[in-house]
Scaffold this motif. Structure first.
Motif, PDB file in Angstrom:
ATOM      1  N   VAL A  31      26.875  43.689  36.419  1.00  0.00           N
ATOM      2  CA  VAL A  31      27.642  43.645  37.666  1.00  0.00           C
ATOM      3  C   VAL A  31      29.120  43.920  37.416  1.00  0.00           C
ATOM      4  O   VAL A  31      29.749  44.706  38.127  1.00  0.00           O
ATOM      5  CB  VAL A  31      27.426  42.298  38.387  1.00  0.00           C
ATOM      6  N   LEU A  32      29.683  43.283  36.400  1.00  0.00           N
ATOM      7  CA  LEU A  32      31.116  43.452  36.147  1.00  0.00           C
ATOM      8  C   LEU A  32      31.455  44.848  35.640  1.00  0.00           C
ATOM      9  O   LEU A  32      32.485  45.412  36.014  1.00  0.00           O
ATOM     10  CB  LEU A  32      31.615  42.367  35.197  1.00  0.00           C
ATOM     11  N   ALA A  33      30.597  45.422  34.812  1.00  0.00           N
ATOM     12  CA  ALA A  33      30.845  46.787  34.339  1.00  0.00           C
ATOM     13  C   ALA A  33      30.785  47.771  35.508  1.00  0.00           C
ATOM     14  O   ALA A  33      31.647  48.656  35.616  1.00  0.00           O
ATOM     15  CB  ALA A  33      29.837  47.164  33.261  1.00  0.00           C
ATOM     16  N   LEU A  34      29.809  47.625  36.383  1.00  0.00           N
ATOM     17  CA  LEU A  34      29.719  48.509  37.547  1.00  0.00           C
ATOM     18  C   LEU A  34      30.890  48.302  38.494  1.00  0.00           C
ATOM     19  O   LEU A  34      31.451  49.265  39.021  1.00  0.00           O
ATOM     20  CB  LEU A  34      28.400  48.291  38.282  1.00  0.00           C
ATOM     21  N   LEU A  35      31.268  47.058  38.709  1.00  0.00           N
ATOM     22  CA  LEU A  35      32.412  46.786  39.581  1.00  0.00           C
ATOM     23  C   LEU A  35      33.670  47.433  39.011  1.00  0.00           C
ATOM     24  O   LEU A  35      34.454  48.028  39.741  1.00  0.00           O
ATOM     25  CB  LEU A  35      32.620  45.285  39.756  1.00  0.00           C
ATOM     26  N   GLY A  36      33.850  47.337  37.700  1.00  0.00           N
ATOM     27  CA  GLY A  36      35.019  47.924  37.055  1.00  0.00           C
ATOM     28  C   GLY A  36      35.129  49.421  37.276  1.00  0.00           C
ATOM     29  O   GLY A  36      36.230  49.969  37.350  1.00  0.00           O
ATOM     30  N   GLU A  37      33.989  50.095  37.411  1.00  0.00           N
ATOM     31  CA  GLU A  37      33.995  51.531  37.661  1.00  0.00           C
ATOM     32  C   GLU A  37      34.513  51.875  39.050  1.00  0.00           C
ATOM     33  O   GLU A  37      34.876  53.019  39.306  1.00  0.00           O
ATOM     34  CB  GLU A  37      32.590  52.103  37.494  1.00  0.00           C
ATOM     35  N   HIS A  38      34.522  50.906  39.949  1.00  0.00           N
ATOM     36  CA  HIS A  38      34.851  51.183  41.345  1.00  0.00           C
ATOM     37  C   HIS A  38      36.168  50.567  41.804  1.00  0.00           C
ATOM     38  O   HIS A  38      36.521  50.679  42.971  1.00  0.00           O
ATOM     39  CB  HIS A  38      33.694  50.745  42.239  1.00  0.00           C
ATOM     40  N   LEU A  39      36.866  49.936  40.880  1.00  0.00           N
ATOM     41  CA  LEU A  39      38.191  49.403  41.192  1.00  0.00           C
ATOM     42  C   LEU A  39      39.233  50.181  40.412  1.00  0.00           C
ATOM     43  O   LEU A  39      38.960  50.655  39.298  1.00  0.00           O
ATOM     44  CB  LEU A  39      38.280  47.921  40.796  1.00  0.00           C
ATOM     45  N   VAL A  40      40.406  50.273  40.971  1.00  0.00           N
ATOM     46  CA  VAL A  40      41.500  50.953  40.286  1.00  0.00           C
ATOM     47  C   VAL A  40      42.758  50.107  40.392  1.00  0.00           C
ATOM     48  O   VAL A  40      42.821  49.159  41.174  1.00  0.00           O
ATOM     49  CB  VAL A  40      41.766  52.361  40.879  1.00  0.00           C
ATOM     50  N   GLY A  41      43.739  50.476  39.597  1.00  0.00           N
ATOM     51  CA  GLY A  41      45.050  49.860  39.706  1.00  0.00           C
ATOM     52  C   GLY A  41      45.126  48.431  39.231  1.00  0.00           C
ATOM     53  O   GLY A  41      44.275  47.936  38.484  1.00  0.00           O
ATOM     54  N   GLY A  42      46.191  47.790  39.688  1.00  0.00           N
ATOM     55  CA  GLY A  42      46.501  46.439  39.245  1.00  0.00           C
ATOM     56  C   GLY A  42      45.476  45.409  39.626  1.00  0.00           C
ATOM     57  O   GLY A  42      45.316  44.411  38.915  1.00  0.00           O
TER      58      GLY A  42
END
Length: 131
Positions: A31-42
């Motif tokens: 879940v966290l790896a996939l979420l990380g792919e979809h967030l950007v910036g600070g």
């Protein structure tokens, strides 16, 4: 102070009603790896600061895709990464991990993260937005 890996996993185990740490750990990693792919910036870096380093690095170091998946497609992506998962069990896994994360991060940060993601993620984080 960041929560320990053991405390984080204990919360995910409890929320997800997992049989043990290994099952919760796998769900958290996916879940966290996939979420990380979809967030950007600070926001991504700030959110990672709420997690133990084991999980923070998954979120922080993911390569952004440029466009976030819809909440429904995010659930489908998790199905693809967890053996035997169905959309219902994937949604359960996502909820266990993301609601735990939402409890650890400031509400204002969760709001900024949700602003960055398509509609429907508020429910995955366990923070439904007013209609």
């Amino acid at each position: 102070m960041t929560i320990s890996r053991e405390d984080f996993l204990a919360r995910v185990v409890e929320r997800g009603e997992y049989r043990g740490d290994a099952e919760a750990d796998h769900a958290a990693r996916v879940v966290l790896a996939l979420l990380g792919e979809h967030l950007v910036g600070g926001e991504r870096a700030e959110l990672a600061e709420s997690l133990p380093e084991t999980y923070a690095s998954l979120l922080r170091d993911a390569r952004p895709t440029g466009e976030a998946l819809t909440a429904e497609r995010f659930v489908e992506a998790v199905v693809g990464w967890i053996d035997g998962a169905t959309p219902a069990t994937a949604q359960w896994d996502i909820g266990a991990v993301l609601s735990t994360l939402a409890d650890l991060a400031p509400d204002e940060l969760i709001g900024r993260v949700l602003d960055q993601l398509p509609d429907g993620y508020d429910l995955l984080f366990g923070h439904p937005l007013p209609a």
